[in-house]
Design a protein around this motif. Structure first.
Motif, short mmCIF file in Angstrom:
data_model
loop_
_atom_site.label_atom_id
_atom_site.label_comp_id
_atom_site.label_asym_id
_atom_site.label_seq_id
_atom_site.Cartn_x
_atom_site.Cartn_y
_atom_site.Cartn_z
N LEU A 1 0.82 -1.22 0.00
CA LEU A 1 0.00 0.00 0.00
C LEU A 1 0.85 1.26 0.00
O LEU A 1 0.49 2.27 -0.61
CB LEU A 1 -0.93 0.01 1.22
N ASP A 2 1.97 1.24 0.71
CA ASP A 2 2.82 2.42 0.83
C ASP A 2 4.27 1.98 0.69
O ASP A 2 4.88 1.49 1.64
CB ASP A 2 2.58 3.12 2.18
N TYR A 3 4.83 2.16 -0.50
CA TYR A 3 6.17 1.67 -0.77
C TYR A 3 7.25 2.46 -0.02
O TYR A 3 8.30 1.91 0.30
CB TYR A 3 6.47 1.71 -2.27
N ALA A 4 7.02 3.73 0.26
CA ALA A 4 8.03 4.52 0.96
C ALA A 4 8.23 3.99 2.38
O ALA A 4 9.35 3.78 2.84
CB ALA A 4 7.64 5.98 0.98
N LEU B 1 12.63 1.90 -5.28
CA LEU B 1 13.35 1.88 -4.00
C LEU B 1 13.38 0.47 -3.45
O LEU B 1 14.42 -0.01 -2.99
CB LEU B 1 12.66 2.80 -2.99
N LEU B 2 12.24 -0.20 -3.47
CA LEU B 2 12.20 -1.58 -2.98
C LEU B 2 13.01 -2.51 -3.87
O LEU B 2 13.60 -3.47 -3.38
CB LEU B 2 10.75 -2.06 -2.87
N LYS B 3 13.07 -2.21 -5.15
CA LYS B 3 13.86 -3.05 -6.05
C LYS B 3 15.33 -2.98 -5.68
O LYS B 3 16.07 -3.95 -5.88
CB LYS B 3 13.65 -2.62 -7.51
N SER B 4 15.76 -1.88 -5.10
CA SER B 4 17.16 -1.76 -4.69
C SER B 4 17.50 -2.70 -3.54
O SER B 4 18.67 -2.94 -3.26
CB SER B 4 17.49 -0.32 -4.31
N LEU B 5 16.50 -3.24 -2.86
CA LEU B 5 16.73 -4.18 -1.76
C LEU B 5 16.81 -5.63 -2.23
O LEU B 5 17.11 -6.51 -1.43
CB LEU B 5 15.63 -4.03 -0.71
N VAL B 6 16.55 -5.87 -3.50
CA VAL B 6 16.59 -7.25 -4.02
C VAL B 6 18.01 -7.80 -3.96
O VAL B 6 18.22 -8.94 -3.53
CB VAL B 6 16.02 -7.31 -5.45
N TYR B 7 18.99 -7.00 -4.35
CA TYR B 7 20.37 -7.48 -4.34
C TYR B 7 20.85 -7.82 -2.92
O TYR B 7 21.42 -8.91 -2.71
CB TYR B 7 21.31 -6.47 -5.01
N PRO B 8 20.67 -6.95 -1.92
CA PRO B 8 21.11 -7.33 -0.57
C PRO B 8 20.41 -8.59 -0.05
O PRO B 8 21.04 -9.44 0.58
CB PRO B 8 20.76 -6.13 0.30
N LEU B 9 19.12 -8.72 -0.33
CA LEU B 9 18.40 -9.91 0.12
C LEU B 9 18.93 -11.16 -0.59
O LEU B 9 19.07 -12.21 0.03
CB LEU B 9 16.90 -9.75 -0.11
N THR B 10 19.25 -11.03 -1.87
CA THR B 10 19.83 -12.15 -2.61
C THR B 10 21.16 -12.57 -2.00
O THR B 10 21.43 -13.76 -1.82
CB THR B 10 20.02 -11.77 -4.09
#
Length: 190
Positions: A33-36, A126-135
């Protein structure tokens, strides 16, 4: 969610897993609902997972390794993969259906009400930038202690990596993990 997921073991899967699934689905819905705000929370909690993994890699004590190789950690990884997959893959974003009418002003108002528009895409990036650290956290979890005892955990991690790869339409190498499992002498003997 994290407190409840500590009890999600194989012995009580019929009682706890439906609750965890429901809670996880609700969390995914809320964060889409709120990506920020989702980015701020996801950053903090994914960082916490990374800190647990770093401690386990540095110390290699039974306590630090058990903090990573437990159901609570796996369920938290699963939750953040679901949140990022929903946000990046577009399944969680709400979009309006375009009609063939000339009233563009009404469509703009509907987009603003439903959370569509360019701002929503920027926040999803912004959330897509967290995909690499999670990977990297998931790959680090796989590589922590590569013994036959933890093969089921490694398979769970491969599934999470493949889910992330499918939702982000990017390549995450999982073949070497699967072939590494097949190359284990304990697996080959049976």
């Amino acid at each position: 969610y994290a407190q409840r997921s500590k009890f999600g073991t194989a012995s009580n899967v019929t009682t706890v897993l439906p609750t965890l699934t429901f809670m996880g689905n609700c969390i995914v819905e809320l964060y889409t609902l709120d990506y920020a705000s989702a980015y701020q929370h996801a950053f903090v909690y994914i960082r916490q997972l990374a800190l647990h993994l770093r401690t386990a890699l540095m110390k290699k004590t039974p306590e630090s390794v058990s903090a990573v190789y437990c159901w609570q950690y796996v369920h938290c990884l699963k939750l953040w993969v679901a949140v990022l997959s929903a946000a990046v893959g577009g399944k969680g974003s709400t979009a309006s259906v375009a009609h063939d009418d000339d009233d563009g002003e009404e469509n703009e108002r509907n987009d603003a009400k439903l959370g569509g528009g360019a701002g929503k895409d920027d926040e999803a990036n912004l959330l897509k930038s967290l995909v690499y650290p999670l990977t990297e956290i998931i790959l680090g979890t796989v590589r922590l202690i590569p013994i036959a005892r933890y093969v089921p955990l490694r398979l769970h991690c491969v599934r999470l990596l493949q889910q992330l790869a499918a939702s982000t339409e990017s390549f995450i190498p999982t073949t070497n993990i699967l072939l590494g499992i097949l190359d284990m002498k304990e697996i080959g003997m049976k």
